[in-house]
Scaffold this motif. Structure first.
Motif, PDB file in Angstrom:
ATOM      1  N   THR A   1      -8.072   6.154  -5.031  1.00  0.00           N
ATOM      2  CA  THR A   1      -7.341   4.954  -4.658  1.00  0.00           C
ATOM      3  C   THR A   1      -7.498   3.959  -5.798  1.00  0.00           C
ATOM      4  O   THR A   1      -8.606   3.736  -6.269  1.00  0.00           O
ATOM      5  CB  THR A   1      -7.918   4.358  -3.359  1.00  0.00           C
ATOM      6  OG1 THR A   1      -7.848   5.362  -2.347  1.00  0.00           O
ATOM      7  CG2 THR A   1      -7.136   3.143  -2.911  1.00  0.00           C
ATOM      8  N   THR A   2      -6.368   3.401  -6.235  1.00  0.00           N
ATOM      9  CA  THR A   2      -6.411   2.441  -7.339  1.00  0.00           C
ATOM     10  C   THR A   2      -5.811   1.123  -6.860  1.00  0.00           C
ATOM     11  O   THR A   2      -4.819   1.116  -6.121  1.00  0.00           O
ATOM     12  CB  THR A   2      -5.611   2.977  -8.545  1.00  0.00           C
ATOM     13  OG1 THR A   2      -5.877   4.371  -8.684  1.00  0.00           O
ATOM     14  CG2 THR A   2      -6.010   2.278  -9.820  1.00  0.00           C
ATOM     15  N   HIS A   3      -6.427   0.032  -7.265  1.00  0.00           N
ATOM     16  CA  HIS A   3      -5.957  -1.299  -6.868  1.00  0.00           C
ATOM     17  C   HIS A   3      -5.431  -2.026  -8.101  1.00  0.00           C
ATOM     18  O   HIS A   3      -6.086  -2.022  -9.140  1.00  0.00           O
ATOM     19  CB  HIS A   3      -7.107  -2.116  -6.273  1.00  0.00           C
ATOM     20  CG  HIS A   3      -7.799  -1.435  -5.135  1.00  0.00           C
ATOM     21  ND1 HIS A   3      -7.762  -1.915  -3.845  1.00  0.00           N
ATOM     22  CD2 HIS A   3      -8.543  -0.299  -5.080  1.00  0.00           C
ATOM     23  CE1 HIS A   3      -8.459  -1.117  -3.050  1.00  0.00           C
ATOM     24  NE2 HIS A   3      -8.944  -0.116  -3.779  1.00  0.00           N
TER      25      HIS A   3
ATOM     26  N   THR B   1      -7.618   5.122   3.299  1.00  0.00           N
ATOM     27  CA  THR B   1      -6.945   4.052   2.561  1.00  0.00           C
ATOM     28  C   THR B   1      -6.677   2.850   3.471  1.00  0.00           C
ATOM     29  O   THR B   1      -6.924   1.703   3.102  1.00  0.00           O
ATOM     30  CB  THR B   1      -5.616   4.558   1.963  1.00  0.00           C
ATOM     31  OG1 THR B   1      -5.866   5.759   1.245  1.00  0.00           O
ATOM     32  CG2 THR B   1      -5.000   3.534   1.043  1.00  0.00           C
TER      33      THR B   1
ATOM     34  N   SER C   1      -2.875   5.326  -3.231  1.00  0.00           N
ATOM     35  CA  SER C   1      -3.759   6.475  -3.052  1.00  0.00           C
ATOM     36  C   SER C   1      -3.019   7.731  -3.461  1.00  0.00           C
ATOM     37  O   SER C   1      -1.847   7.901  -3.142  1.00  0.00           O
ATOM     38  CB  SER C   1      -4.205   6.587  -1.601  1.00  0.00           C
ATOM     39  OG  SER C   1      -5.280   5.717  -1.378  1.00  0.00           O
TER      40      SER C   1
ATOM     41  N   VAL D   1      -8.184  -0.954   2.996  1.00  0.00           N
ATOM     42  CA  VAL D   1      -7.309  -2.114   2.840  1.00  0.00           C
ATOM     43  C   VAL D   1      -7.645  -3.171   3.893  1.00  0.00           C
ATOM     44  O   VAL D   1      -7.721  -4.367   3.608  1.00  0.00           O
ATOM     45  CB  VAL D   1      -5.824  -1.693   2.955  1.00  0.00           C
ATOM     46  CG1 VAL D   1      -4.920  -2.904   3.142  1.00  0.00           C
ATOM     47  CG2 VAL D   1      -5.405  -0.898   1.725  1.00  0.00           C
TER      48      VAL D   1
ATOM     49  N   VAL E   1      -1.966  -1.276  -3.809  1.00  0.00           N
ATOM     50  CA  VAL E   1      -2.983  -0.243  -3.618  1.00  0.00           C
ATOM     51  C   VAL E   1      -2.286   1.110  -3.542  1.00  0.00           C
ATOM     52  O   VAL E   1      -1.366   1.289  -2.744  1.00  0.00           O
ATOM     53  CB  VAL E   1      -3.782  -0.485  -2.317  1.00  0.00           C
ATOM     54  CG1 VAL E   1      -4.844   0.592  -2.137  1.00  0.00           C
ATOM     55  CG2 VAL E   1      -4.409  -1.867  -2.316  1.00  0.00           C
TER      56      VAL E   1
ATOM     57  N   ARG F   1     -10.947   0.890  -8.840  1.00  0.00           N
ATOM     58  CA  ARG F   1     -10.578   2.285  -8.642  1.00  0.00           C
ATOM     59  C   ARG F   1     -11.707   2.974  -7.881  1.00  0.00           C
ATOM     60  O   ARG F   1     -12.879   2.787  -8.219  1.00  0.00           O
ATOM     61  CB  ARG F   1     -10.379   2.944 -10.007  1.00  0.00           C
ATOM     62  CG  ARG F   1      -9.943   4.388  -9.962  1.00  0.00           C
ATOM     63  CD  ARG F   1      -9.836   4.933 -11.374  1.00  0.00           C
ATOM     64  NE  ARG F   1      -8.668   4.384 -12.063  1.00  0.00           N
ATOM     65  CZ  ARG F   1      -7.707   5.143 -12.610  1.00  0.00           C
ATOM     66  NH1 ARG F   1      -7.783   6.441 -12.551  1.00  0.00           N
ATOM     67  NH2 ARG F   1      -6.692   4.592 -13.224  1.00  0.00           N
TER      68      ARG F   1
ATOM     69  N   VAL G   1       0.843  -1.194   0.000  1.00  0.00           N
ATOM     70  CA  VAL G   1       0.000   0.000   0.000  1.00  0.00           C
ATOM     71  C   VAL G   1       0.881   1.248   0.000  1.00  0.00           C
ATOM     72  O   VAL G   1       1.726   1.411   0.883  1.00  0.00           O
ATOM     73  CB  VAL G   1      -0.904   0.030   1.259  1.00  0.00           C
ATOM     74  CG1 VAL G   1      -1.903   1.172   1.159  1.00  0.00           C
ATOM     75  CG2 VAL G   1      -1.605  -1.298   1.460  1.00  0.00           C
TER      76      VAL G   1
END
Lengths: 297, 113, 289
Positions: free
Chosen positions: C124-126, C153, C137, C157, C135, C55, C35
């Motif tokens: 936030t994108t995964h 975030t 942010s 998670v 992950v 996302r 992360v």
């Protein structure tokens, strides 16, 4: 009196080593300022004598007077930051969580809560081993650098430069893209961007230059460790050209940066070769650019 | 026309303060009345964040037609100043108020708005 | 289960190098979440070429002025300690970047003219890359407060990846509020430093900060061999374990500059990195017992 600000967006690009070298090259003409108060390192090279010092207060946190508190729970109910701790009927403030919004104090029916200013650090006005003055600060743990602190140390430095009749205020700027760097840039005559040709270096350079552009301040760029990735160095140069940023220097990847630091010296004192010559030329060029500019700060 | 300047002092010979939000004074010249008045803004030094909007609010109440300053106001201040519908000119850092006024009359300052 | 936060006193010491290489190495055997909590300058993504799997836009709550019933009493401006709401003539103006979402103006307004509404602060994108979930942010430009995005975030998670045992968090540099927010729920903190006077100075501050949070710490020395032995000496005196010494090598700098993984190409680097991985695995096992 002109203000020159050195910033980098990303850490570890050599910003402080370069700023300290400039300060030694410009000894007679300047006052140095360390606005990188989160990681204030310039003092390691310049060895200021911690001359005059003053406590710095900023930000507030709530404080509960136990003798007045009636445990009505109103403060805990309104707090959005989880900053009111309860142990039975004893209410206290978790200062790490408290944002100092003051909402609790406003709803307390018995006036048991006050906001108190926190001592967040100390600032100094010192003489350095280079013979020039330096204004710098040390922050306490968990204390935030702020526009206020940066503006404060810069104001002190400018006043000092005026009193001493110096030509320049040289600022080691704050990192990131938040309020402190905005405050570092505010009032500047020229910005020196220090970057490195890495995927993260160019990424952060672009992010921080967005801010510089808002202020319409003329900028130049030093590409440090340029030979480590010629391809990205080329991309950076194309970007600088497109944005109208002066390319001030391309410095090689040099362990003398670190060796000088270990010896407690600036690069221009430690190195006698190309690096010293490059930095000297760059400093002289920066001086020429700002000298030609109209107006002062 | 009322013309406002960000300044380090209160008279014609004062230096322009290049900063907007953290300017020491706002000096206002009223052309019709030929008067120079000033507002003390030094209390913003106590503000950690958000000096720009505070100064913009003061300027709003003074209701000038033109603002002359050094660097451009930051994002927050610029947003507030938009409401005030005034013309903003920058690039007067280092001049005195008098010099800045003359430069403005000659049209040699930059139009920020 | 172990939540490991990777931090450093100053930027540019190798925090991202360590977190991306370590996460990929661990992921060769186990599922891992990495992360990036350095939301102002998120860089880990430049080193992980995963496939985007989700996302989310992240919001914070800010007041919105509704003029109808407003009496322009000015109470909102008075109660705001952050100067994020001001009265301009016959208007109330909100400065979202300065707002801390304390709700005071909204809830104290006598005519309820300031309802709180969500405002975008970042996203936030995964991503997925084999066993590794990454992950990231990212705070929008112009947003000044990292803390709320970091908090959201972490929350996200924790919920979404509760089944994954290894979680590595890349913290922002420094010792201020965002770092504390990133580190306060960690099981273990790794501080990355360089063996130089700057590195030592900033390490000291970072150690003091983490001790304030009463967290167990380990140190990783990056670019070992370039400076002096004072960081080692400091760690010995302070009784802090040095988990690994990543070698100073121009090739490492070159690989980093291109956004490439280092341990797969430099065996000396891998040998040291495995020590860190081993330490994290032992923590995790200790936690299970």
């Amino acid at each position: 009196m002109k203000e020159i600000v050195v910033i980098s967006g990303k850490g570890g690009t050599g910003k402080t080593s370069i700023t300290a070298s400039f300060s030694i090259l410009g000894t007679k003409d300047l006052v140095a300022v360390d606005c990188d108060v989160d990681a204030a390192d310039m003092h390691i090279l310049l060895k200021p004598d911690l001359g005059e010092s003053q406590d710095f207060y900023s930000g507030e946190v709530a404080s509960i007077d136990q003798t007045k508190c009636i445990a009505c729970d109103k403060c805990a109910k309104v707090c959005r930051f989880n900053a009111i701790d309860r142990e039975g009927v004893r209410y206290s403030v978790n200062t790490l969580n408290c944002e100092g919004c003051g909402y609790c104090a406003r709803v307390c029916p018995v006036g048991a809560i006050t906001n108190i200013s926190q001592k967040v650090g100390v600032w100094y006005m010192s003489n350095t081993r280079g013979g020039f003055s330096m204004v710098h600060a040390k922050l306490g743990i968990g204390a935030d650098n702020s526009g206020k602190l940066v503006a404060h140390v810069k104001n002190q430095a400018k006043a000092l430069a005026r009193r001493q009749g110096k030509k320049y205020v040289l600022v080691d700027g704050s990192p990131g893209i938040g309020c402190p760097v905005v405050s570092s840039l505010s009032g500047a005559n020229y910005v020196v961007l220090v970057t490195e040709p890495t995927v993260s270096g160019i990424h952060d350079l672009k992010r921080v230059y967005e801010l510089v552009k808002n202020f319409k301040i003329h900028a130049g760029c030093i590409v440090n460790k340029a030979d480590i990735n010629p391809e990205i160095t080329e991309q950076i140069i194309v970007y600088l050209r497109a944005e109208g940023i002066d390319l001030l220097a391309r410095l090689p990847y040099e362990e003398n940066f670190t060796k000088a630091m270990v010896a407690g010296q600036t690069i221009v004192e430690f190195d006698n070769g190309m690096l010293k010559k490059n930095l000297t030329d760059t400093w002289q060029r920066v001086c020429r650019i700002v000298d030609e500019q109209q107006g002062e700060s | 026309m009322k013309i406002a300047f960000t300044a380090k002092g209160i008279d014609w010979d004062a230096q322009i303060d290049p900063r907007f939000g953290r300017t020491d004074y706002i000096v206002v010249y009223d052309e019709e009345a030929d008067t120079l008045t000033n507002t003390d803004n030094r209390e913003v030094e106590g503000i950690a964040h958000g000096a720009g909007p505070q100064t913009a609010q003061k300027l709003f109440d003074l209701a000038p037609d033109v603002l002359i300053t050094g660097n451009g106001p930051g994002g927050n201040a610029a947003a507030a100043l938009q409401k005030a519908k005034l013309k903003i000119f920058t690039g007067a850092g280092g001049m005195t108020v008098k010099e800045a006024f003359e430069a403005y009359k000659k049209g040699s300052l930059q139009d920020f708005s | 289960m172990s939540d490991v936060v990777i931090a450093s006193g100053k930027g540019g010491t190798g925090k991202t190098t360590l977190s991306t290489n370590l996460a990929t190495l661990l992921a060769e055997e186990d599922p891992v979440v990495l992360v990036d909590l350095d939301v102002e300058e998120p860089n880990s993504g430049l080193f992980i070429n995963g496939t985007e799997i989700a996302r989310e836009i992240k919001y914070k709550m800010i007041p919105r002025w509704e003029s109808d019933a407003c009496t322009l009493c000015g109470l909102c401006q008075q109660v705001c300690n952050f100067h994020s709401i001001i009265k301009l003539g016959k208007e109330i103006m909100v400065f979202p970047q300065l707002c801390h979402s304390c709700f005071a103006c909204s809830e104290l307004c006598p005519t309820n003219c300031l309802p709180m509404v969500p405002m975008r602060m970042g996203q936030t994108t995964h991503f997925k890359l084999g066993n590794l979930v990454f992950v990231e942010s990212r705070l929008d430009i112009g947003q000044e407060q990292a803390v709320p995005l970091i908090a959201q975030t972490k929350e996200c998670v924790k919920k979404k990846y509760s089944s994954i045992g290894f979680k590595i968090y890349d913290a922002p540099p420094g010792t201020s509020c965002p770092v504390i927010e990133a580190a306060k729920d960690a099981d273990f903190i790794i501080l990355v430093t360089e063996p130089t006077p700057f590195g030592l100075n900033d390490l000291r501050l970072a150690v003091e900060t983490m001790r304030e949070l009463s967290k167990p710490i380990g140190i990783v020395i990056n670019r070992h061999g370039i400076g002096n032995d004072e960081v080692d000496a400091y760690c010995a005196v302070e009784n802090i374990p040095v988990l690994a010494r990543l070698p100073n090598d121009r090739r490492a700098a070159q690989l980093y500059s291109r956004g490439e993984r280092i341990y797969t190409q430099l065996p000396e680097f891998k040998k040291e990195l495995e020590k860190v991985a081993l330490h994290i695995r032992s923590l995790s096992e200790g936690g299970r017992q």
